[in-house]
Each structure stands twice: as C-alpha cells, then as structure tokens.
Write an enzyme that holds these catalytic residues in place. Structure first.
Site, PDB file in Angstrom:
ATOM      1  N   GLU A 105       1.719  -0.407  -5.015  1.00 33.59           N
ATOM      2  CA  GLU A 105       0.791   0.660  -5.339  1.00 33.59           C
ATOM      3  C   GLU A 105       1.690   1.880  -5.523  1.00 33.59           C
ATOM      4  O   GLU A 105       2.172   2.455  -4.534  1.00 33.59           O
ATOM      5  CB  GLU A 105      -0.215   0.890  -4.208  1.00 33.59           C
ATOM      6  CG  GLU A 105      -1.229   1.965  -4.557  1.00 33.59           C
ATOM      7  CD  GLU A 105      -2.205   2.261  -3.423  1.00 33.59           C
ATOM      8  OE1 GLU A 105      -3.378   2.554  -3.712  1.00 33.59           O
ATOM      9  OE2 GLU A 105      -1.778   2.192  -2.246  1.00 33.59           O
ATOM     10  N   ASP A 112       0.839  -1.191   0.000  1.00 38.53           N
ATOM     11  CA  ASP A 112       0.000   0.000   0.000  1.00 38.53           C
ATOM     12  C   ASP A 112       0.881   1.249   0.000  1.00 38.53           C
ATOM     13  O   ASP A 112       1.861   1.326   0.750  1.00 38.53           O
ATOM     14  CB  ASP A 112      -0.893  -0.028   1.246  1.00 38.53           C
ATOM     15  CG  ASP A 112      -1.791   1.174   1.355  1.00 38.53           C
ATOM     16  OD1 ASP A 112      -2.697   1.309   0.518  1.00 38.53           O
ATOM     17  OD2 ASP A 112      -1.584   1.981   2.284  1.00 38.53           O
TER      18      ASP A 112
END
Length: 710
Positions: free
Chosen positions: A387, A351
């Site tokens: 990401e 993330d």
C-alpha cells in the site's frame, strides 16, 4: 513433570532463536532488550489466569536475555516483566509491574480486558505519562503460550500462480463466512469455515486465484470502541506478529490456520496476508504498555529527536515501528519468514508500506527493509504488495517501490470511478489505466503486473454502495459521520440509498457491470472485494472498521440479481483466463512490431478513426474504443500448436446517450459480441466491419474476432 510443579531447573539456553522454542526436550526462551536491567519470565497456569512462578533470566548475550527450561512443555502460558528505567523524556518506559506479551509469541491464550492497570503511567494523573503506575496488569493481559509447531503438511505445495495470471480476492475471515448457511454454525466466522467445502467451491467457481485476508495477526479491541459497545473489526492494530488472531479460531489451536491454508492450496488457491508492521496497538505516549513499549521502547519505536517522550506518527495510529533498528527489522523479517515457512502463506500486502521505508524520517525506497527483503531467499520468492503511502510528509509513493514489488494503484481506482461517474477530461487517464499504468511503472523497468488494480477495497464503499450513495453514511460508528473518506467518486444514479424504481435499479446494475468489466479487462493484477460479485451493501457506511455485525458481514441470501452478477464476473474471469491478451507481462508499445503488421493497441474514436492528439485533449470525450490485435501474442493450444490470440475490441461509453460506434473496416471477418453490459445475459450477435454498433449509454462492449495459427 506435573504441569503444576514448580520449575526448578533453569539452564543458560541460547540467544537465538528469539521467542519460546520447544525442541522436543525443553523450551528455550529468548527476549531482546537493549536497555533493560533485568528480565523475569512469568509462568502461568494452563488457562493463563494465575501467575505460578517468576524466573529470572540471568544470561544476556548481545542484548538478548535467555534461559532454557528443561521441564517446560508446549501449552505453557507465559509473559515477561522487564526491569529498567522509567524515563519517558529519555525514551525509556520500563515498568516491571506490567506483564508483557512476548513480541515473538506464536500463540496467545486469553483476551485483553481493558483496565487502567494496563497503562505504565497513572491514568488521570496531572503528570500524565510522566507518572508511574504500580498496579499489576497480569489479570487483564493475554498470555503467550509455548507452541508445538509440528503439523502434517503432506504434499502441500505453494500454487505459485504467475503474476500475470493472478486475480486477488480481498476478504475478511469472519465477515465472509459468518452468515454462510452451508457452514455449520459453530464454525462460522473462523479459519475452519474459510476452508469448508461450500466456501472453497464458491471462490473457485468465481474464478479468482489468490485469497487476500484482512489482518489475522493477534490484535486487541481498542478501548474507545469497547466503551462505545463496538469492536475492532478489521484488525489493523497488531499486538503479536507471529500469533494468529484466536477470535477467528473455532478450535483454539494454531493448526486450524494451517489446515485452512492446506485446504486452499489443494484447491489451487494462494493465500496472502494483509500485514501491519508499520505500527502497533500501543499507540502514542498515552497508550497502554502491552509488549514492545515495555520490552524496549527506545529500540522498537521511532521517537522524536528533540523530545524522546513523544513518538513520530507516520501512520495515524500513534506510533511507527523503527525499522532502522536492527532488532526491530529482525522482528519483522523473522515474522514474515515464519508465516511463509511455518504457516505456508504465499505472500503479503503491506499496510501503509511507505512507513517501512522511512529512514531518518524520510521515505527511502531502497532502504534497509527493502534490501533485506530482496536478498532473503525465503521472502524474495513470495508475492509482495505495497500500500504505497503513509500519512507522513512525502509518504505518497505510488509507482516508486523497488522491483519485485506490486502496488495498490489508487490512481486506477480514481480514474475508473471518475470515468463511469461521468466526470470530464478523463479519456487519457482511462487509457493509461486500461493498459497497465505505464506512466507510473514503466520508468523502472517493471511491467503491468506491478499495478494491483482495484475499484473497491475493504476501506471505502462496496461496489453496490458506490453506485447507490453520493455521500458516506457512517453514523453507526459513533463519530458523527466524521470518519471515513468524503472523496468517494461515487454516484447514486439519482436517488440516495435504496430505491424501488426499476430504472434506477437497472442503471445501478449496469454501472456495477461497467466497473467490473473495466477492472477485469484491464492490464495489471485485478483485485476484487469479497461480496461485490453478490451486490453486498454496507448501507452507505464506507468505514466499517468497528462494525463486527451484519452491517459488514456478507449476506449469502440467494436472489436473481446476486446470481446474475456472480455469473457475469465468472464469465469475465473465464475470458481473462482463456486469453493472454488480457494478461500481458509487458506494456503495449503503441507501434507495429514489424513492417506490414498492425500496432499492438489502436485507440478509436466513435467514427472508427484512430484517435488523434486533439481527441485526447478533448475534455468532453466520454466514449473510447481500444482495438487489441491478437497477432502480437502467440499462445499454445491444448494440442501444442502455436497460434495467435484473437482480436479484441473494447468499447466504453460514459455518455447517457446511445453512440453509434463504427467498427473498423480492416477485413471482412465479422466480430462476435462477448459482453455488452446493457444486459447481464450473454450476447450472441455478430457485428460486421464498417457497420455502426449501437453502443448504449453508460455501457461497455467487448467484441472478439478469431485468429489462426501463428
């Protein structure tokens, strides 16, 4: 030893490994804190409710406080109190009145219950976080629990699915299984449910290879959500990087997670974890003191250089983990290795991964974290997905991550959404996305598998909502619909939300097929959002991070539409699996490999002619053909014979009107229609070369023509 007896023996122990480690005879405790002046190990009763004893860790080696308890056993609940200066303006927030979770805790007992006592400062004080709160927080804190890591893995092996064969399925452990009628009620929403036969069978029948789990690291419910009667559903707010979240655990035992992984592996499915190492749940300077803040705030977090009271926030969550500090980097690396070696997971999706690359506040893609991953013999063989952005300056880094990393490709998402929405000027962008985004990844020597292609993900509209809503409808989140992205590139097909108009229902179903077919026939690694193959809706909410309820949970009610869509996805994945044409490891060259041979990819306009430069520059072009000759790919059949793959022709029409698309007249061999999204049923019509194919408005067609031996 009786578990209620006082611990009398404390041996020096070792500074490594960090955490609480059972060796079969006793437990070694080791906690890093560079700036602490003292550390107390707090021992609790078996339920973690009552503090029974405090033990000073007197040994200190290389800033690691340690001790060995020969009387301690697995299951012992514990926490730390760390002494040191409380000087927020210097970056130090030690407060020994606050019980702390061991950053290396592998198991937690009890949940966090919100109280002002959890904060290192006095909530409501005029001095804010410069004040000191002396209330004991232990009654409101989860406790670490000494773990016996032994588990019978048997012949478990990682499936090791090659990148080019990988199809990712992003799901939420609780939401995916909570309403499944084939799972016993007491198991629904848990790791055990995800390993239950009907769930595994469904995933296998769909044809995906790799399950990506939304965060399963232990995390608390945010206070502001609890006060609104909501919960943190997604879990992007980690408290402990080694401990699995127990609200997903039917048995309350860590081995339940291991059993799930073993079961999925036995079905040939990989398990990837979505991990949040960019920030913690402790927030900014006004956040609680739960773990790293109280252990050594100045070491674990990036603090502002001009005033160390405040945190650099590249994540939008109040703080950023300081991976420039060797011990913070070690924490992340040790956590990753633990999940691979002890929990047998197959990879990670990071993330806000740009935050992990920041050095001196700037994104440095070849910085310490990536160097450490590249040389690590455990981690450099698992799947790594970034990401590729964060919220700080320079954080958008799509296409810039080092070799060995794949990336979430939001350029793919936006390009494909925009094309099928009907936006103009996207024909060139669509072609780049269909072919693996060489413009983004080709410069670094990567191949198409560097691009993780997706049309939908947990964050945003589901596929059904993407074709049913023009605007987000997040009122249930209690933020006056201000949360969630407003840039959705969605189209409601004429009516906002549910409709009983047969034409709109049919158009929405076709648009879903268009988007899914484009995704699964593109070069790169496709990622499906769980539920999209069943028409799952969140009623227009594109940010269900706080909706742990039926709005977010997958509805397993059977109906003809959901079954037809599931079968359509399974058919596409079977085609992809059977033909290496759709699973290339190298980018298309765009030219002929040898004299007398055809190009490896030929772009066609509706009259059957090859696209010219002026056609690519036509902003109104909304119809495109891609001809992929199979002679450029050699495959081996079941009999061991070398053969070319078949020829394929993909036709995409984003116009509302029918376009007569002329089939190339290169030979007399007819084409077979495999897919026509105008209907979910499998088409069977043969198509003659040189003849126009009636390409319906807003539809995709896949044609196939067999080739012979190589």
């Amino acid at each position: 030893m009786n578990r209620h007896d006082a611990i009398t023996a404390v041996w020096p122990g070792q500074p490594y490994p960090l955490g609480a480690t059972w060796d079969g005879q006793g437990v070694n405790f080791a906690l890093f804190s560079e700036h602490a002046t003292g550390v107390e190990l707090c021992v609790f009763d078996d339920n973690g409710r009552y503090e029974r004893q405090r033990i000073k860790l007197r040994e200190r080696t290389d800033h690691v406080w340690h001790g060995y308890l020969p009387q301690a056993r697995p299951g012992m609940a514990y926490g730390y109190r760390v002494h040191g200066p409380y000087k927020p303006d210097e970056g130090h927030r030690f407060n020994a009145h606050k019980l702390l979770v061991d950053p290396y805790a592998k198991d937690l007992i009890g949940g966090l219950r919100w109280s002002d006592a959890l904060f290192g400062y006095t909530v409501g004080s005029k001095r804010e976080d410069m004040s000191l709160d002396k209330r004991d927080s232990a009654a409101f804190m989860p406790k670490g629990r000494v773990l016996e890591t032994a588990f019978t893995w048997g012949d478990d092996r990682p499936p090791m699915v090659p990148w080019q064969d990988t199809v990712i399925y992003e799901l939420h452990v609780r939401g995916f299984t909570k309403l499944h009628p084939g799972v016993p009620e007491h198991l629904r929403g848990t790791y055990a449910a995800l390993g239950y036969a009907p769930i595994v069978d469904y995933i296998k029948r769909l044809g995906v290879t790799t399950v990506e789990l939304l965060p399963v690291h232990a995390y608390p419910n945010d206070r502001y959500l609890v006060e609104k009667g909501l919960q943190n559903y997604w879990g992007y707010n980690s408290l402990a990087y080694f401990a699995p979240e127990m609200r997903y655990c039917a048995s309350g035992k860590v081995k339940e997670f291991k059993t799930m992984v073993k079961t999925l592996h036995s079905a040939g499915l990989e398990v990837i974890l979505d991990v949040v190492y960019n920030h913690s749940c402790e927030g900014n300077q006004m956040g609680p003191t739960l773990s790293m803040r109280g252990v050594d705030n100045a070491a674990y977090y990036i603090l502002k250089s001009d005033n160390r009271r405040y945190y650099e926030d590249f994540t939008g969550c109040g703080n950023t983990i300081n991976l420039e500090h060797p011990r913070a980097l070690q924490l992340v690396m040790d956590s990753l290795r633990y999940w691979v070696e002890e929990m047998h997971v197959d990879g990670f999706r990071f993330d806000l991964a740009s935050a992990l690359a920041r050095e001196s506040g700037k994104v440095e893609n070849l910085g310490g974290f990536f160097d450490a991953i590249r040389q690590d013999p455990v981690l450099n063989r698992v799947k790594l997905i970034a990401e590729p952005w964060d919220l700080g300056l320079g954080g958008y880094q799509v296409g810039n991550f080092p070799p060995g990393w794949a990336e979430w490709n939001d350029r793919y998402r936006d390009g494909v959404r925009g094309w099928w929405k009907g936006d103009y000027g996207l024909v060139g962008d669509l072609a780049r996305r269909l072919t693996g985004s060489q413009d983004l990844y080709g410069w670094s020597g990567k191949g198409p598998t560097a691009s993780v292609n997706f049309v939908t993900a947990h964050d945003g509209f589901t596929l059904h909502d993407l074709v049913s809503y023009n605007d987000k409808h997040n009122e249930a989140n209690g933020e006056d619909n201000r949360d969630g992205s407003s840039h959705n590139l969605s189209w409601n097909c004429g009516v906002e939300g549910p409709s009983d108009d047969p034409e709109i229902i049919e158009l929405r179903a076709r648009q879903k097929r268009n988007l899914l077919a484009t995704l699964l026939l593109s070069q790169g690694v496709p990622m499906l959002l769980a539920g999209d193959a069943r028409g799952h809706t969140q009623r227009g909410n594109n940010n269900v991070y706080c909706q742990d309820n039926a709005l977010a949970w997958l509805d397993w009610t059977e109906n003809a539409q959901s079954e037809a869509l599931h079968d359509f996805v399974a058919q596409l994945l079977a085609i992809r699996r059977a033909h290496p044409t759709f699973r290339r490891r190298a980018f298309f060259r765009g030219d002929a490999p040898a004299e007398g041979e055809s190009k490896d990819a030929i772009w066609l306009r509706p009259d059957g002619a090859e696209m010219a430069q002026s056609d690519w520059e036509d902003a109104h072009a909304r119809c495109l053909g891609m001809w992929i000759p199979g002679t450029g790919i050699v495959d081996v059949n079941a009999q061991g014979e070398r053969q070319h793959d078949d020829d394929f022709l993909i036709l995409l029409n984003a116009h509302d009107k029918v376009v007569p698309f002329t089939i190339p007249e290169d030979s007399a061999r007819p084409w077979q229609c495999l897919i026509d999204t105008i209907s979910a049923a499998e088409p069977v019509a043969a198509v003659a070369p040189g003849e126009p194919y009636p390409l319906q408005g807003r539809s995709l067609v896949l044609l196939q023509r067999p080739n012979g031996k190589a």
